[in-house]
Design a protein around this motif. Sequence first.
Motif, PDB file in Angstrom:
ATOM      1  N   VAL A  43       0.859  -1.185   0.000  1.00  0.00           N
ATOM      2  CA  VAL A  43       0.000   0.000   0.000  1.00  0.00           C
ATOM      3  C   VAL A  43       0.891   1.230   0.000  1.00  0.00           C
ATOM      4  O   VAL A  43       1.735   1.397   0.890  1.00  0.00           O
ATOM      5  CB  VAL A  43      -0.934   0.013   1.223  1.00  0.00           C
ATOM      6  CG1 VAL A  43      -1.781   1.290   1.232  1.00  0.00           C
ATOM      7  CG2 VAL A  43      -1.821  -1.220   1.233  1.00  0.00           C
ATOM      8  N   THR A  44       0.712   2.084  -0.998  1.00  0.00           N
ATOM      9  CA  THR A  44       1.515   3.294  -1.130  1.00  0.00           C
ATOM     10  C   THR A  44       0.619   4.512  -0.991  1.00  0.00           C
ATOM     11  O   THR A  44      -0.388   4.638  -1.703  1.00  0.00           O
ATOM     12  CB  THR A  44       2.224   3.341  -2.494  1.00  0.00           C
ATOM     13  OG1 THR A  44       3.004   2.146  -2.652  1.00  0.00           O
ATOM     14  CG2 THR A  44       3.139   4.553  -2.588  1.00  0.00           C
ATOM     15  N   SER A  45       0.978   5.407  -0.063  1.00  0.00           N
ATOM     16  CA  SER A  45       0.200   6.628   0.161  1.00  0.00           C
ATOM     17  C   SER A  45       0.812   7.785  -0.622  1.00  0.00           C
ATOM     18  O   SER A  45       2.010   7.784  -0.913  1.00  0.00           O
ATOM     19  CB  SER A  45       0.180   6.968   1.657  1.00  0.00           C
ATOM     20  OG  SER A  45      -0.401   5.911   2.400  1.00  0.00           O
ATOM     21  N   PRO A  46       0.008   8.782  -0.974  1.00  0.00           N
ATOM     22  CA  PRO A  46       0.539   9.933  -1.722  1.00  0.00           C
ATOM     23  C   PRO A  46       1.643  10.637  -0.941  1.00  0.00           C
ATOM     24  O   PRO A  46       1.609  10.700   0.293  1.00  0.00           O
ATOM     25  CB  PRO A  46      -0.678  10.843  -1.896  1.00  0.00           C
ATOM     26  CG  PRO A  46      -1.858   9.964  -1.695  1.00  0.00           C
ATOM     27  CD  PRO A  46      -1.436   8.911  -0.722  1.00  0.00           C
ATOM     28  N   ALA A  54       7.200   8.725  -1.354  1.00  0.00           N
ATOM     29  CA  ALA A  54       5.918   8.244  -0.861  1.00  0.00           C
ATOM     30  C   ALA A  54       6.119   7.170   0.201  1.00  0.00           C
ATOM     31  O   ALA A  54       7.096   6.419   0.178  1.00  0.00           O
ATOM     32  CB  ALA A  54       5.094   7.693  -2.018  1.00  0.00           C
ATOM     33  N   SER A  56       5.091   3.696   2.113  1.00  0.00           N
ATOM     34  CA  SER A  56       4.473   2.428   1.733  1.00  0.00           C
ATOM     35  C   SER A  56       4.591   1.430   2.877  1.00  0.00           C
ATOM     36  O   SER A  56       5.467   1.549   3.735  1.00  0.00           O
ATOM     37  CB  SER A  56       5.118   1.853   0.474  1.00  0.00           C
ATOM     38  OG  SER A  56       6.463   1.473   0.722  1.00  0.00           O
ATOM     39  N   GLU A 173      -6.614   1.730  -7.034  1.00  0.00           N
ATOM     40  CA  GLU A 173      -6.418   3.149  -6.735  1.00  0.00           C
ATOM     41  C   GLU A 173      -7.692   3.709  -6.122  1.00  0.00           C
ATOM     42  O   GLU A 173      -8.792   3.417  -6.599  1.00  0.00           O
ATOM     43  CB  GLU A 173      -6.076   3.925  -8.002  1.00  0.00           C
ATOM     44  CG  GLU A 173      -4.746   3.560  -8.626  1.00  0.00           C
ATOM     45  CD  GLU A 173      -4.446   4.377  -9.866  1.00  0.00           C
ATOM     46  OE1 GLU A 173      -5.190   5.358 -10.115  1.00  0.00           O
ATOM     47  OE2 GLU A 173      -3.493   4.045 -10.584  1.00  0.00           O
ATOM     48  N   ASP A 174      -7.544   4.525  -5.060  1.00  0.00           N
ATOM     49  CA  ASP A 174      -8.723   5.124  -4.451  1.00  0.00           C
ATOM     50  C   ASP A 174      -8.742   6.631  -4.667  1.00  0.00           C
ATOM     51  O   ASP A 174      -7.815   7.216  -5.239  1.00  0.00           O
ATOM     52  CB  ASP A 174      -8.835   4.749  -2.968  1.00  0.00           C
ATOM     53  CG  ASP A 174      -7.742   5.374  -2.092  1.00  0.00           C
ATOM     54  OD1 ASP A 174      -7.132   6.379  -2.512  1.00  0.00           O
ATOM     55  OD2 ASP A 174      -7.522   4.872  -0.980  1.00  0.00           O
ATOM     56  N   GLN A 178      -4.332   6.868  -2.862  1.00  0.00           N
ATOM     57  CA  GLN A 178      -3.631   5.704  -2.310  1.00  0.00           C
ATOM     58  C   GLN A 178      -3.696   4.551  -3.298  1.00  0.00           C
ATOM     59  O   GLN A 178      -4.717   4.325  -3.936  1.00  0.00           O
ATOM     60  CB  GLN A 178      -4.254   5.299  -0.988  1.00  0.00           C
ATOM     61  CG  GLN A 178      -3.574   4.124  -0.305  1.00  0.00           C
ATOM     62  CD  GLN A 178      -4.111   3.888   1.088  1.00  0.00           C
ATOM     63  OE1 GLN A 178      -3.611   4.431   2.070  1.00  0.00           O
ATOM     64  NE2 GLN A 178      -5.147   3.074   1.190  1.00  0.00           N
ATOM     65  N   ARG A 179      -2.605   3.823  -3.399  1.00  0.00           N
ATOM     66  CA  ARG A 179      -2.521   2.687  -4.318  1.00  0.00           C
ATOM     67  C   ARG A 179      -2.208   1.420  -3.536  1.00  0.00           C
ATOM     68  O   ARG A 179      -1.320   1.413  -2.676  1.00  0.00           O
ATOM     69  CB  ARG A 179      -1.438   2.931  -5.364  1.00  0.00           C
ATOM     70  CG  ARG A 179      -1.315   1.827  -6.409  1.00  0.00           C
ATOM     71  CD  ARG A 179      -0.192   2.141  -7.370  1.00  0.00           C
ATOM     72  NE  ARG A 179      -0.048   1.108  -8.395  1.00  0.00           N
ATOM     73  CZ  ARG A 179       1.004   1.014  -9.197  1.00  0.00           C
ATOM     74  NH1 ARG A 179       1.996   1.894  -9.102  1.00  0.00           N
ATOM     75  NH2 ARG A 179       1.067   0.041 -10.097  1.00  0.00           N
ATOM     76  N   SER A 180      -2.947   0.365  -3.833  1.00  0.00           N
ATOM     77  CA  SER A 180      -2.750  -0.922  -3.172  1.00  0.00           C
ATOM     78  C   SER A 180      -2.564  -1.995  -4.241  1.00  0.00           C
ATOM     79  O   SER A 180      -3.439  -2.177  -5.092  1.00  0.00           O
ATOM     80  CB  SER A 180      -3.956  -1.261  -2.294  1.00  0.00           C
ATOM     81  OG  SER A 180      -3.801  -2.515  -1.669  1.00  0.00           O
TER      82      SER A 180
END
Length: 211
Positions: A43-46, A54, A56, A173-174, A178-180
């Motif tokens: 999980v990577t946050s902006p 970033a 993660s 992507e949300d 955030q990307r998971s």
Amino acid sequence: MRQVLTSCALALAALTARADGLQDLERFLREVDSGKATFTQVVTSPKRANETMARSKTSSGRFEFLRPGRFRFEYAKPFEQTIVADGQTLWLHDVDLNQVTSRSQKDALGSTPAALIAAGTDLKGLSEAFELKSGAARDGMEWLEARPKDRDGQLQMVRVGFRQGQLAVLDIEDSLGQRSVLTFRDWQANAPLKPADFTFQPPAGASVIRP
């Protein structure tokens, strides 16, 4: 004339590539009714204004599903957590907090990545909740892009990667940026699972929250 033929060949190849992701999903829905796998999730946050890179976090565990509408994610590292859909209720158990959250599965799973894997049984049904299209092949995989038709939800886009027809990656992507990315390994397609395997009973002493 040669240029025209070349252009036509390239256009045909592009159309074929775009169809592969949908074909893989359709085949997966048609031929795989259950499955087991291990997974790694990153999980990577902006990146924030004061950060150079970033943030993660990585977790891992095992996943299993049974259509229609049953699945289990068991996170083992770095923290134990269980998410179970039993066909009626979605359960989330935080082991450290000894806390269980219970929600109606129908309300919780309409346009989620889990619906693509476990809830959907055909493309027509999934198309009611998602805009589906094939993406360009990359990293040795064929890709499908699924965008929820409900634009008000948190989920923005799911990219599903298939390697040789087998589910390999969910890239999510949300709306917060955030990307998971979940990578699946050691697949057992059509594993001998039954509905009772997805029964969840809150542990003794656990607090149960029903929003």
